[in-house]
Design an enzyme around this catalytic site. Structure first.
Site, PDB file in Angstrom:
ATOM      1  CG  ASP A 181      -0.187  -0.198   2.533  1.00 55.66           C
ATOM      2  OD1 ASP A 181       1.063  -0.119   2.521  1.00 55.66           O
ATOM      3  OD2 ASP A 181      -0.840  -0.451   3.561  1.00 55.66           O
ATOM      4  NE  ARG A 186      14.184   6.370   3.941  1.00 55.58           N
ATOM      5  CZ  ARG A 186      14.302   5.115   3.556  1.00 55.58           C
ATOM      6  NH1 ARG A 186      14.613   4.177   4.431  1.00 55.58           N
ATOM      7  NH2 ARG A 186      14.134   4.776   2.295  1.00 55.58           N
ATOM      8  NE  ARG A 191      17.008   2.430  -1.992  1.00 60.69           N
ATOM      9  CZ  ARG A 191      16.509   2.122  -0.812  1.00 60.69           C
ATOM     10  NH1 ARG A 191      16.638   0.903  -0.336  1.00 60.69           N
ATOM     11  NH2 ARG A 191      15.852   3.022  -0.124  1.00 60.69           N
ATOM     12  CG  ASP A 237      16.203  -4.462  -1.932  1.00 57.88           C
ATOM     13  OD1 ASP A 237      16.737  -5.562  -1.723  1.00 57.88           O
ATOM     14  OD2 ASP A 237      15.176  -4.095  -1.343  1.00 57.88           O
ATOM     15  CG  ASP A 256      15.511   0.614   3.035  1.00 63.45           C
ATOM     16  OD1 ASP A 256      15.368   1.849   3.063  1.00 63.45           O
ATOM     17  OD2 ASP A 256      15.129  -0.086   2.077  1.00 63.45           O
TER      18      ASP A 256
HETATM   19  P1  AMP Z   1      12.608  -3.922   2.114  1.00 64.08           P
HETATM   20  O1  AMP Z   1      11.752  -4.208   3.292  1.00 64.08           O
HETATM   21  O2  AMP Z   1      13.339  -2.610   2.280  1.00 64.08           O
HETATM   22  O3  AMP Z   1      13.566  -5.016   1.760  1.00 64.08           O
HETATM   23  O4  AMP Z   1      11.587  -3.702   0.909  1.00 64.08           O
HETATM   24  C1  AMP Z   1      11.560  -4.485  -0.246  1.00 64.08           C
HETATM   25  C2  AMP Z   1      10.696  -3.823  -1.288  1.00 64.08           C
HETATM   26  O5  AMP Z   1       9.340  -3.775  -0.865  1.00 64.08           O
HETATM   27  C3  AMP Z   1      11.075  -2.388  -1.638  1.00 64.08           C
HETATM   28  O6  AMP Z   1      10.900  -2.233  -3.012  1.00 64.08           O
HETATM   29  C4  AMP Z   1      10.063  -1.576  -0.868  1.00 64.08           C
HETATM   30  O7  AMP Z   1       9.828  -0.320  -1.449  1.00 64.08           O
HETATM   31  C5  AMP Z   1       8.840  -2.465  -0.942  1.00 64.08           C
HETATM   32  N1  AMP Z   1       7.893  -2.231   0.149  1.00 64.08           N
HETATM   33  C6  AMP Z   1       8.054  -2.543   1.453  1.00 64.08           C
HETATM   34  N2  AMP Z   1       6.967  -2.192   2.160  1.00 64.08           N
HETATM   35  C7  AMP Z   1       6.086  -1.636   1.300  1.00 64.08           C
HETATM   36  C8  AMP Z   1       4.768  -1.078   1.415  1.00 64.08           C
HETATM   37  N3  AMP Z   1       4.119  -1.007   2.582  1.00 64.08           N
HETATM   38  N4  AMP Z   1       4.201  -0.597   0.296  1.00 64.08           N
HETATM   39  C9  AMP Z   1       4.820  -0.654  -0.890  1.00 64.08           C
HETATM   40  N5  AMP Z   1       6.044  -1.178  -1.068  1.00 64.08           N
HETATM   41  C10 AMP Z   1       6.673  -1.659   0.010  1.00 64.08           C
HETATM   42 MG    MG Z   2      14.357  -1.609   1.193  1.00 64.94          MG
END
Ligand code: AMP
Ligand code: MG
Length: 518
Positions: A134, A192, A199, A269, A279
Site C-alpha cells: 500500500d 529521511r 542502492r 536493494d 532501510d
Molecule cells: P525492504 O523491506 O526494504 O527489503 O523492501 C523491499 C521492497 O518492498 C522495496 O521495493 C520496498 O519499497 C517495498 N515495500 C516494502 N513495504 C512496502 C509497502 N508497505 N508498500 C509498498 N512497497 C513496500
Molecule cells: Mg528496502
C-alpha cells in the site's frame, strides 16, 4: 520555510514517461514522477534539530504549517517534482527483479553549506513500485527508523538520517506476525535525509535488463555528483569507484560489528552505494553477544543475516555489484582483486576494531587468538555485549575481574564452574596483555569509552517508546532521542537505560522478534 532546492537526480537522469502510479515494470528510466498521498489528520511527533540545521531551517520553520504539510505529503514545494526510484535487488540470495521505491517518495534535493541532501518521505503512498503493498508505513516501524538512524549517526556509524516523524492520521492494516491476525495500526511518515538514496539495486536493474546505456548514465552520474574526487568517468574511474564502494561498505559493517547492530535484511536493494546504513526494518541490537543472532523472524530458519554473517554478506553483495558494473569495465581481474582485498582488509580492520574495544594499541603476537578466545567466552553463557565492553574499561586484574564484569552476565550466580575457569584464564591473559601497553591508566579507560557505547537503542527500549506512543504519549521518544545523542557519555540521569534487557522483553514481539511487516 526557505530551502535551497538544487534538484540533480530528477533533472539529469532519464525519467519514466508515464505519470500515473499504477504498478508496472519501468524500463529505460531511473525514476518515476509520483505525488505523495494526502494524509487526513497529520501531526508532527518529533523533529531532529541537527537535521533542521543541516538543511538551513530554523525551529520556527519546523513549527510552520508549511513544514507540517510538506513533510506529511500534503503540499509539494514550489519548483520540485517528487519521484520514486527504480531499482532491483537480490532478496535473501535470489534475484527478485524490479523492486523500487514502493513506499518512499523523494521530495527534492537541498544544498546547504556545500552539502547536498536528498529528502525522502517513507510511507507517503503508492508508486509504480508498490507491487502488492500500500505504500504506507506504521507508527512502530517509523519510530524505530527515526530513533535508530539518528542514534547510529551519533555512534559514529555511517547512516541515512531523519528529519521528522509524523502521524498521518490514517489507519494502516498490517499482519505483524504473518499469522492471519491483521489489524489496523496508526499510519506514520518519516522524512529521511541522505546525500543520496542510491542502492546497489539501482545499478543491478539496468545490468539485468542489459540496458548498458542507462547503466553508464547512472554510474557516470554517481561518480560526477558523489565521487567527484575520482575524476572524469572512464574504465579506470569505474574500477576506482567500485574500490571505494567496497571500502565504504566494509567500514560500515565493521562499525555495525563494533556496536552490535544487526541490520536484519541485507538484500542488495538495502545496500547504499555511499556505504550508509539504510532501510531500518527488522533490525536489532545484540543484547547477549551471539554471532548466530538475527532479529528478523523471516530469516529465523537460515539466519542468513545473523550478526556473525554480516561481513560475508557484505562481500556477497559487493560481488553482485561487481557483476552489475562489469559491462562498463569488461575486465573481471581488477574487480576480483578488489573483492579479494575486502577479505584481508576485513581481517585487519576487525582486529584493529576489537583491539580498540579492549584498549589495546600495541602490536603483540597472537592478538587474533586472544580475541577469538574472548568471542568464544562471550557466547558460553548469555553475556550482555554493551555492558561487558563498557565495564571492561574498569578492568584491573584477574582477581577483581568478576567484580567489574559480573553485571554483564544474565545469570552470574548460576555460571557453571567450567565457564568461570575459562573467564579466569582470559582475565589472566588480559592482565598480562595489558602489561604490553603503556599501563592501566585513566587515559586507557577514556579511550575505550569512545568506542564502547554506554547507551544503544536496545530493542525493548524502542518498543517501550512505541507502546507509549500508541497511547498518545511521546515523551519517551524525546527522552531516548536526547540520550542517544551522546551514547559514549556517562549521562548519569539515564543510568536506568544502562542495564540488561528485562525478563519480560525476552520473548516479546518487537523486543526479541521483529517482523518485516512495517
Ligand atoms: P525492504 O523491506 O526494504 O527489503 O523492501 C523491499 C521492497 O518492498 C522495496 O521495493 C520496498 O519499497 C517495498 N515495500 C516494502 N513495504 C512496502 C509497502 N508497505 N508498500 C509498498 N512497497 C513496500
Ligand atoms: Mg528496502
Amino acid at each position: 520555510m526557505k530551502l535551497n532546492i538544487k534538484d540533480k537526480f530528477n533533472t539529469t537522469l532519464p525519467s519514466d514517461p508515464i505519470l500515473e502510479p499504477f504498478r508496472r515494470q519501468v524500463t529505460q528510466a531511473c525514476f518515476s514522477y509520483v505525488t505523495p498521498k494526502k494524509t487526513s489528520n497529520p501531526e508532527l511527533l518529533h523533529v531532529s534539530p541537527e537535521i533542521l540545521k543541516n538543511l538551513g531551517l530554523s525551529q520556527t520553520d519546523a513549527q510552520s504549517d508549511d513544514f507540517l504539510k510538506v513533510f506529511t505529503g500534503n503540499k509539494i514545494l514550489p519548483n520540485t517534482k517528487p519521484y520514486a526510484m527504480c531499482y532491483g535487488g537480490h532478496q535473501f540470495g535470489n534475484w527478485a527483479g524490479q523492486l523500487g521505491d514502493g513506499r518512499a517518495i523523494n521530495l527534492c534535493e537541498v544544498e546547504h553549506k556545500h552539502k547536498n541532501w536528498a529528502l525522502q518521505l517513507k510511507g507517503a503512498g503508492e508508486t509504480p513500485y508498490s507491487r502488492t503493498a500500500d505504500g504506507l508505513a506504521v507508527l512502530r516501524s517509523s519510530i524505530r527508523e527515526y530513533l535508530c538512524s539518528e542514534a547510529m549517526f551519533h555512534l559514529g556509524v555511517p547512516t541515512t538520517r531523519a528529519l521528522s516523524l509524523a502521524l498521518s492520521g490514517d489507519q494502516v492494516m498490517r499482519d505483524v506476525m504473518y499469522d492471519g491476525n491483521a489489524a489496523y495500526e496508526k499510519g506514520a511518515i518519516v522524512c529521511r535525509v541522505a546525500s543520496s538514496f542510491l542502492r546497489f539495486g539501482n545499478y543491478q536493474i539496468f545490468a539485468a535488463r542489459q540496458d548498458n546505456a542507462n547503466l553508464k548514465a547512472l554510474v557516470d552520474y554517481t561518480i560526477t555528483h558523489h565521487f567527484s574526487h575520482l575524476g572524469t568517468p572512464s574504465k579506470d574511474t569505474y574500477i576506482a569507484f567500485f574500490n571505494e564502494v567496497t571500502q565504504r561498505t566494509l567500514t560500515m559493517i565493521i562499525e555495525w560489528q563494533r556496536v552490535g547492530f544487526v541490520h536484519g535484511v541485507m538484500n542488495t536493494d538495502n545496500m547504499s552505494i555511499l556505504g550508509l546504513t539504510i532501510d531500518y526494518g527488522p533490525y536489532g541490537w545484540l543484547e547477549g553477544f551471539d554471532f548466530g543472532w538475527t532479529p528478523n523472524t523471516t530469516d529465523r530458519q537460515h539466519k542468513r543475516y545473523r550478526y556473525g554473517n554480516q561481513p560475508n554478506i557484505g562481500l556477497w553483495n559487493l560481488l553482485q555489484l561487481a557483476n552489475a558494473l562489469y559491462p562498463l569495465i569488461e575486465d573481471a581481474a581488477p574487480l576480483e582483486a578488489i573483492l579479494e582485498t575486502y577479505k584481508t582488509d576485513f581481517e585487519a580492520k576487525h582486529l584493529q576494531m576489537m583491539k580498540a574495544k579492549l584498549g589495546l594499541y600495541e602490536t603483540v603476537d597472537n592478538d587474533e587468538g586472544f580475541i577469538k578466545d574472548l568471542e568464544e567466552n562471550l557466547q558460553l553463557v548469555e553475556t550482555d555485549m554493551t555492558l561487558f565492553f563498557r565495564n571492561l574499561s574498569d578492568f584491573k586484574d584477574e582477581a577483581t575481574g568478576f567484580d567489574v564484569l559480573k553485571d554483564a552476565f544474565y545469570d552470574f550466580d548460576n555460571m557453571p564452574n567450567a565457564v568461570k575457569e575459562k573467564w579466569k584464564m582470559w582475565f589472566l591473559n588480559y592482565e598480562a596483555r595489558l602489561q604490553h601497553e603503556y599501563g592501566i591508566t585513566t587515559e586507557r579507560k577514556e579511550k575505550m569509552n569512545t568506542v564502547n557505547p554506554k547507551y544503544v537503542l536496545r530493542n525493548y527500549m524502542a518498543q517501550l517508546a512505541i507502546d507509549a506512543a500508541d497511547e498518545g504519549n511521546y515523551n519517551l521518544i524525546d527522552e531516548l532521542f536526547k540520550m542517544l545523542k551522546k551514547p559514549y557519555d556517562e549521562q548519569p540521569q539515564y543510568e536506568k537505560w544502562f542495564a540488561k534487557r528485562p525478563d519480560w522483553a525476552r520473548h516479546k514481539v518487537g523486543c526479541s522478534m521483529l517482523s518485516c511487516s512495517s
